[in-house]
Design an enzyme around this catalytic site. Structure first.
Site, short mmCIF file in Angstrom:
data_model
loop_
_atom_site.label_atom_id
_atom_site.label_comp_id
_atom_site.label_asym_id
_atom_site.label_seq_id
_atom_site.Cartn_x
_atom_site.Cartn_y
_atom_site.Cartn_z
NE ARG A 122 -2.94 0.59 3.30
CZ ARG A 122 -2.34 1.03 4.42
NH1 ARG A 122 -1.75 2.21 4.45
NH2 ARG A 122 -2.31 0.28 5.50
CE1 TYR B 105 -15.66 12.23 -16.39
CE2 TYR B 105 -15.13 12.26 -14.06
CZ TYR B 105 -15.57 11.59 -15.18
OH TYR B 105 -15.92 10.27 -15.08
CG ASP C 277 -8.63 16.30 -15.44
OD1 ASP C 277 -7.99 15.63 -16.27
OD2 ASP C 277 -9.69 15.91 -14.90
CE LYS D 101 -12.11 8.40 -18.78
NZ LYS D 101 -12.29 9.72 -18.17
#
Ligand SMILES: *Cc1c(COP(=O)(O)O)cnc(C)c1O
Length: 372
Positions: A47, A99, A171, A195
């Site tokens: 982690r 977004y 972004d 994406k």
């Protein structure tokens, strides 16, 4: 080195134990201590850090031109880590056209938790300047915008942020490689690697990239391990593979999209095309300044005849797939008002396309027969 070379080699080294050219996927969650308690490779628990994730982070930092990157389990998890690094009472300026998931995250989670948020039209620099308060810590930009491909001037927004003593976060999901926000002055870049960076519609992921070491960046890095929204080693490996072909894919996505946009702009049944690579785009000058070597593969077009006409186009395509998302090798088409509801930004005639890597003439022929 040029970007194509960086993309192929960053985060890739021949495995010293086996000679493997492709990197191994390190699934181990835990790592052995030496007798003195130290760790051999610096890894203790996955982690906190993992070799496959580290390789991906190095690759993404290298292609964005940053000093470091942190990988997350989704693009939204990456964005959430940025906001979690702020403190209650801090003020954020975010695009009204962000977004939808970013807007929802801010409204439904960050505001109740104590952040103040002003949603503004980031393409209107006077409005951005007017929204700054003494508490403003972060300006969030996303360009080109969804679904109308509006362009925000990243150099100007970064300047406004820095004048206010705030950080500028971009972004850059819609335009990796062709747009390099850290060079325009942004402090951080966020990606949904789901994406273009993943590029094959088969992995969900996100990343934050830092222009330089900073206290904000350290808090984001801490949030990654402590909040725990990390990607699996296999997902990291898939995204890392995507990075290697990213510059060439972005070039091809951009070339294909420009051809499709040019075809659509001349079609009698098309009212308007939103693509920043067309000289008729209202922000073409800014787009040409901050997008280099292409304008990416996203475009929207407005069909004459509204909802019925638009739905007839999406119903009749044969090569395009009717699906949301973007950035994969296959072209996608979407009637946005059916998904997000009608709004001034999303009129009924609007169709959004993610232009893939098929031959552009086949894509043009497909839309031509669907429009007919
Ligand atoms: C898809 C997307 C996101 C969210 O990414 P997920 O990987 O779906 O969480 C954020 N920003 C933009 C611009 C996107 O297109």
């Amino acid at each position: 080195m040029r970007i194509e070379t960086v993309a192929v080699h960053a985060g890739h080294a021949v495995d010293p134990t086996t000679g493997a050219v492709a990197p191994p996927i390190q699934l181990s969650t835990t790592f052995e201590r030496n007798p003195d308690g130290s760790y051999r490779g610096g890894y203790s628990y996955s982690r906190s850090d993992n070799p496959t994730r580290r390789a991906l982070e190095q690759a993404i930092a290298a292609v964005e031109g940053g000093v470091d990157a942190a990988a997350f389990g989704s693009g939204i998890a990456a964005s959430a880590a940025v906001f979690q690094a702020l403190r209650p009472g801090d003020h954020v300026i975010a695009p009204a056209e962000a977004y939808h998931g970013t807007g929802k995250l801010l409204r439904d989670i960050c505001v109740p938790w104590g952040l103040q948020v002003a949603f503004v039209d980031m393409t209107d620099l006077a409005a951005v300047r007017a929204a700054v308060t003494r508490e403003t810590k972060l300006l969030w930009a996303e360009t080109p915008s969804n679904p109308q491909l509006k362009i925000t001037d990243l150099a100007e927004v970064s300047r406004i942020a820095h004048d206010a003593g705030a950080a500028c976060v971009v972004d850059n999901t819609w335009a990796p490689i062709v747009q390099r926000p850290l060079e325009q002055g942004a402090d951080l870049v966020v990606h949904s690697t789901t994406k273009y960076i993943g590029g094959h519609s088969d992995v969900t992921g996100g990343a934050v990239v830092a222009r330089e070491q900073s206290e904000l960046w350290q808090r984001i890095r801490m949030t990654q391990g402590t909040g725990g929204a990390i990607p699996s080693p296999f997902d990291c490996w898939l995204v890392l593979r995507g990075v290697q072909t990213l510059p060439w894919r972005m070039r091809a996505h951009s070339e294909n999209a420009l051809q499709v946009a040019t075809f659509l702009a001349a079609h009698p049944k098309v009212e308007r095309v939103d693509y920043p690579g067309l000289p008729t785009h209202p922000n073409y000058a800014v787009a040409s300044e901050q997008m280099r070597g292409g304008f990416s593969g996203m475009l929207s077009f407005h069909v004459r005849g509204g909802r019925e006409a638009a739905l007839a186009v999406t119903a009749n395509v044969r090569i395009f797939t009717r699906a949301t998302s973007l950035g994969g090798v296959e072209s996608l088409i979407e009637h946005r008002a059916s998904i997000t509801g009608e709004s001034p930004l999303t009129p009924q005639g609007l169709i959004r396309c993610s232009i893939g890597l098929e031959h552009p003439q086949d894509l043009i022929d497909d839309i031509a027969q669907a429009l007919a």
